[in-house]
Design a protein around this motif. Structure first.
Motif, PDB file in Angstrom:
ATOM      1  N   THR A 155      25.484  48.659  31.881  1.00  0.00           N
ATOM      2  CA  THR A 155      26.879  48.965  31.561  1.00  0.00           C
ATOM      3  C   THR A 155      27.048  49.410  30.119  1.00  0.00           C
ATOM      4  O   THR A 155      26.226  49.092  29.255  1.00  0.00           O
ATOM      5  CB  THR A 155      27.761  47.742  31.864  1.00  0.00           C
ATOM      6  N   PRO A 156      28.135  50.129  29.815  1.00  0.00           N
ATOM      7  CA  PRO A 156      28.335  50.719  28.493  1.00  0.00           C
ATOM      8  C   PRO A 156      29.113  49.809  27.542  1.00  0.00           C
ATOM      9  O   PRO A 156      29.578  48.740  27.930  1.00  0.00           O
ATOM     10  CB  PRO A 156      29.142  51.971  28.821  1.00  0.00           C
ATOM     11  N   TRP A 157      29.283  50.309  26.309  1.00  0.00           N
ATOM     12  CA  TRP A 157      29.901  49.504  25.265  1.00  0.00           C
ATOM     13  C   TRP A 157      31.388  49.780  25.071  1.00  0.00           C
ATOM     14  O   TRP A 157      32.058  49.066  24.337  1.00  0.00           O
ATOM     15  CB  TRP A 157      29.190  49.734  23.926  1.00  0.00           C
ATOM     16  N   ASN A 158      31.929  50.809  25.709  1.00  0.00           N
ATOM     17  CA  ASN A 158      33.307  51.185  25.373  1.00  0.00           C
ATOM     18  C   ASN A 158      34.360  50.301  26.040  1.00  0.00           C
ATOM     19  O   ASN A 158      35.459  50.126  25.509  1.00  0.00           O
ATOM     20  CB  ASN A 158      33.559  52.657  25.701  1.00  0.00           C
ATOM     21  N   ALA A 159      34.054  49.730  27.199  1.00  0.00           N
ATOM     22  CA  ALA A 159      34.931  48.741  27.848  1.00  0.00           C
ATOM     23  C   ALA A 159      34.004  47.748  28.523  1.00  0.00           C
ATOM     24  O   ALA A 159      33.903  47.700  29.746  1.00  0.00           O
ATOM     25  CB  ALA A 159      35.870  49.410  28.850  1.00  0.00           C
ATOM     26  N   PRO A 160      33.302  46.943  27.751  1.00  0.00           N
ATOM     27  CA  PRO A 160      32.135  46.201  28.250  1.00  0.00           C
ATOM     28  C   PRO A 160      32.386  45.340  29.472  1.00  0.00           C
ATOM     29  O   PRO A 160      31.695  45.481  30.485  1.00  0.00           O
ATOM     30  CB  PRO A 160      31.720  45.353  27.039  1.00  0.00           C
ATOM     31  N   LEU A 161      33.342  44.442  29.407  1.00  0.00           N
ATOM     32  CA  LEU A 161      33.508  43.500  30.514  1.00  0.00           C
ATOM     33  C   LEU A 161      34.211  44.140  31.704  1.00  0.00           C
ATOM     34  O   LEU A 161      33.855  43.878  32.858  1.00  0.00           O
ATOM     35  CB  LEU A 161      34.276  42.261  30.043  1.00  0.00           C
ATOM     36  N   MET A 162      35.196  44.966  31.450  1.00  0.00           N
ATOM     37  CA  MET A 162      35.910  45.598  32.562  1.00  0.00           C
ATOM     38  C   MET A 162      34.974  46.477  33.383  1.00  0.00           C
ATOM     39  O   MET A 162      34.954  46.410  34.613  1.00  0.00           O
ATOM     40  CB  MET A 162      37.096  46.408  32.044  1.00  0.00           C
ATOM     41  N   ALA A 164      31.682  46.312  33.429  1.00  0.00           N
ATOM     42  CA  ALA A 164      30.639  45.490  34.046  1.00  0.00           C
ATOM     43  C   ALA A 164      31.139  44.868  35.343  1.00  0.00           C
ATOM     44  O   ALA A 164      30.450  44.909  36.375  1.00  0.00           O
ATOM     45  CB  ALA A 164      30.181  44.405  33.071  1.00  0.00           C
ATOM     46  N   THR A 165      32.336  44.311  35.322  1.00  0.00           N
ATOM     47  CA  THR A 165      32.843  43.636  36.521  1.00  0.00           C
ATOM     48  C   THR A 165      33.258  44.623  37.599  1.00  0.00           C
ATOM     49  O   THR A 165      33.319  44.256  38.778  1.00  0.00           O
ATOM     50  CB  THR A 165      34.019  42.711  36.169  1.00  0.00           C
ATOM     51  N   TRP A 166      33.513  45.853  37.226  1.00  0.00           N
ATOM     52  CA  TRP A 166      33.749  46.915  38.194  1.00  0.00           C
ATOM     53  C   TRP A 166      32.518  47.089  39.085  1.00  0.00           C
ATOM     54  O   TRP A 166      32.620  47.493  40.237  1.00  0.00           O
ATOM     55  CB  TRP A 166      34.030  48.193  37.420  1.00  0.00           C
ATOM     56  N   LYS A 167      31.344  46.766  38.552  1.00  0.00           N
ATOM     57  CA  LYS A 167      30.102  46.839  39.313  1.00  0.00           C
ATOM     58  C   LYS A 167      29.715  45.471  39.873  1.00  0.00           C
ATOM     59  O   LYS A 167      29.299  45.345  41.035  1.00  0.00           O
ATOM     60  CB  LYS A 167      28.974  47.357  38.416  1.00  0.00           C
ATOM     61  N   VAL A 168      29.801  44.428  39.032  1.00  0.00           N
ATOM     62  CA  VAL A 168      29.373  43.090  39.445  1.00  0.00           C
ATOM     63  C   VAL A 168      30.167  42.608  40.651  1.00  0.00           C
ATOM     64  O   VAL A 168      29.598  42.071  41.617  1.00  0.00           O
ATOM     65  CB  VAL A 168      29.519  42.088  38.274  1.00  0.00           C
ATOM     66  N   ALA A 169      31.486  42.785  40.623  1.00  0.00           N
ATOM     67  CA  ALA A 169      32.331  42.237  41.692  1.00  0.00           C
ATOM     68  C   ALA A 169      31.989  42.812  43.068  1.00  0.00           C
ATOM     69  O   ALA A 169      31.766  42.046  44.013  1.00  0.00           O
ATOM     70  CB  ALA A 169      33.806  42.448  41.358  1.00  0.00           C
ATOM     71  N   PRO A 170      31.915  44.137  43.254  1.00  0.00           N
ATOM     72  CA  PRO A 170      31.566  44.634  44.590  1.00  0.00           C
ATOM     73  C   PRO A 170      30.131  44.321  44.984  1.00  0.00           C
ATOM     74  O   PRO A 170      29.851  44.088  46.167  1.00  0.00           O
ATOM     75  CB  PRO A 170      31.799  46.148  44.488  1.00  0.00           C
ATOM     76  N   LYS A 181      22.672  44.145  32.742  1.00  0.00           N
ATOM     77  CA  LYS A 181      22.169  44.443  31.407  1.00  0.00           C
ATOM     78  C   LYS A 181      23.311  45.092  30.625  1.00  0.00           C
ATOM     79  O   LYS A 181      23.618  46.262  30.810  1.00  0.00           O
ATOM     80  CB  LYS A 181      20.955  45.373  31.492  1.00  0.00           C
ATOM     81  N   PRO A 182      23.984  44.332  29.716  1.00  0.00           N
ATOM     82  CA  PRO A 182      25.070  44.914  28.932  1.00  0.00           C
ATOM     83  C   PRO A 182      24.536  45.765  27.790  1.00  0.00           C
ATOM     84  O   PRO A 182      23.373  45.632  27.379  1.00  0.00           O
ATOM     85  CB  PRO A 182      25.805  43.673  28.387  1.00  0.00           C
ATOM     86  N   LEU A 188      28.496  40.462  24.059  1.00  0.00           N
ATOM     87  CA  LEU A 188      28.918  39.067  24.026  1.00  0.00           C
ATOM     88  C   LEU A 188      29.749  38.623  25.224  1.00  0.00           C
ATOM     89  O   LEU A 188      29.591  37.499  25.715  1.00  0.00           O
ATOM     90  CB  LEU A 188      29.685  38.786  22.733  1.00  0.00           C
ATOM     91  N   THR A 189      30.658  39.461  25.718  1.00  0.00           N
ATOM     92  CA  THR A 189      31.490  38.997  26.836  1.00  0.00           C
ATOM     93  C   THR A 189      30.695  38.885  28.131  1.00  0.00           C
ATOM     94  O   THR A 189      31.080  38.129  29.026  1.00  0.00           O
ATOM     95  CB  THR A 189      32.716  39.898  27.045  1.00  0.00           C
ATOM     96  N   ALA A 190      29.576  39.594  28.253  1.00  0.00           N
ATOM     97  CA  ALA A 190      28.714  39.416  29.429  1.00  0.00           C
ATOM     98  C   ALA A 190      28.138  38.005  29.446  1.00  0.00           C
ATOM     99  O   ALA A 190      27.985  37.390  30.511  1.00  0.00           O
ATOM    100  CB  ALA A 190      27.601  40.458  29.437  1.00  0.00           C
TER     101      ALA A 190
END
Length: 490
Positions: A155-162, A164-170, A181-182, A188-190
């Motif tokens: 996942t990228p750095w520009n909106a890290p958690l949002m 990441a969870t766009w992928k993690v959740a589904p 891998k953040p 940090l939010t990962a």
């Protein structure tokens, strides 16, 4: 224990990996710097091949149990994670603002609530996932979505958690186990997400988080033969390396690779609205993959549009992202600012003119780049053709609808496009001919998780959102049953 904990504005964050349900340190670390003032946020465990292999092994070991877990139970745990996100929303917002420099008010009001929504949406969607059975010469066809296996999400750095969870959740809702891998510029939010998921009761090994430099740990993750899905958001060169790494195992990929999106402003548009839409492209200091950085304006409206745009853009307040009155914060890293400034300097040297901006705001510090609008740029110029990923827009004019569409489509990318017009028929004609995964008409950045998201051309491969996410994270199966043999389930 305390040597592996960093404190960010009063919030404790573990700097170790999360593998197989426990914290795992690395012998080496890397320094995480805040773009706000360049201060160190902590020494982060720097993973490599050993940590990558351990994380994938943990995901592989946990996969059979998680895949066999009923959808209803997986959905319950995802909702529990959403509850945990909401309980720690303030902590997550504060940490992410310090880590990537985006506005604290945006994190509080929009980004972190969206993180919780990602988990709830895909939990609910997984329960309605299905396809009507159909008959073939008396035989019954039954379509099912089977969990594919361990999934690596980069996942990228520009909106890290949002993002990441766009992928993690589904992926989790589909029954897959995950290695996240953040980005090393905003990890940090990962780590906090791993804590939240564990507190929600997610079984050990279902979600793993490994930190490190992409060049050191990336290939070890993407080439692992036990990985069955890879989802990546980032640059085209990195995507090429990931695709080459994944090729040996024919591991399916989902790639979202940014863009060079146009904003088409026709003379019949509400020019105030069009100017507002253009100024909105400076959101997150221009570090938005969907941003319409190429403004294309009908010649007869160009002067008035530019006047209104300049007036609105000049009112933006740039400064500390923790300040509620700030509109634009810093860019994420000195290397990114150097890249942005290089694009602008080369464009100016080639004859472009800066209507506003044109360089860093040295009064604020080295990472604050002034909102910039360049005119006098050619269609073949670097600044028009290549993604800058900063607060830099270009303005070109057109004289006809056909010319507008030709200019809009004349890049290697095709992620998004925005159209401003007062003519509904024109909107239908133009949008039908634009090469883009998403087109907005008289609006921008309206996103619904039910809709497909992705890009054309070099903007990516595949679509995510709604059924499309599950189509990617699952192996689709069709079971054909002879008459009188009973019906399959699932």
């Amino acid at each position: 224990m305390t040597e592996h904990i960093t404190t960010v504005a009063g919030v404790a964050v573990d700097t170790r990996h999360w593998i197989g349900g426990r914290r795992v340190p690395s012998a080496e670390t890397f320094t995480d710097l805040s773009p706000i003032d360049g201060s160190s946020l902590g020494e982060i465990s720097r993973g490599g091949g050993e940590e990558a292999a351990a994380a994938v092994a943990a995901a592989k070991a946990a996969f059979p149990g998680w895949a066999a877990t009923p959808r209803t139970e997986r959905a319950r745990l995802l909702r529990a994670i959403a509850d945990g996100v909401e309980k720690r929303l303030q902590d997550l917002a504060i940490v992410e603002t310090h880590d990537n420099g985006a506005l604290l008010r945006s994190h509080r009001r929009g980004v972190m609530p969206r993180v919780a929504h990602n988990f709830r949406f895909f939990a609910d969607w997984s329960l309605r996932l299905g396809h009507e059975d159909f008959e073939t010469r008396g035989h019954t066809n039954h379509v099912s979505w089977d969990p594919a296996g361990p999934s690596v999400l980069i996942t990228p750095w520009n909106a890290p958690l949002m993002l990441a969870t766009w992928k993690v959740a589904p992926a989790l809702a589909a029954g897959n186990t995950v290695v996240l891998k953040p980005a090393e510029w905003s990890p940090l939010t990962a780590s906090l997400l791993a804590d939240i998921a564990a507190e929600a009761g997610l079984p050990a090994g279902v979600l793993n988080v490994v930190q490190g430099l992409g060049a050191e740990i990336g290939d070890a993750l993407t080439s692992n033969p036990d990985v069955r899905r890879i989802s990546f958001t980032g640059s085209v060169p990195t995507a090429r390396r990931i695709a080459a790494s994944a090729a040996a195992g024919l591991t399916p990929l989902s790639l979202e690779l940014g863009g060079k999106s146009p904003l088409l402003v026709f003379a019949d548009a509400d020019l105030d609205l069009a100017a507002d839409l253009a100024v909105e492209q400076y959101d997150n200091a221009g570090q938005v993959c969907l941003a319409a950085t190429r403004i294309l304006v009908e010649e007869t409206a160009a002067e008035e549009f530019t006047r209104r745009f300049t007036e609105k853009a000049s009112a933006l307040r740039q400064g500390d992202p923790r300040d509620e009155t700030t509109d634009i914060g810093p860019n994420v890293h000195s290397r990114q600012v150097e890249k942005i400034d290089g694009f602008v300097r080369r464009a100016l040297a080639a004859g472009a003119r800066a209507v506003i901006g044109g360089g860093p705001d040295t009064d604020l510090g080295g990472l604050y780049y002034r909102p910039t609008l360049l005119t006098g740029v050619g269609q073949d110029s670097e600044i028009v053709q290549e993604e800058v990923f900063g607060p830099v827009l270009t303005l070109q004019t057109f004289s006809s609808e056909d010319e507008a569409i030709a200019l809009a489509n004349d890049t290697r990318f095709g992620l998004a496009a925005t159209v401003a017009t007062g003519d509904p028929e024109r909107a239908r004609r133009v949008t039908a001919r634009l090469v883009a995964g998403t087109v907005w008409v008289n609006c921008f950045f309206v996103r619904d998780l039910r809709a497909p998201f992705g890009g054309s051309r070099l903007s990516g491969v595949g679509r995510e959102g709604g059924d499309w996410s599950f189509d990617f994270y699952c192996d689709m199966k069709n079971t054909v049953t002879a008459p009188g043999s009973g019906q399959p389930h699932g």
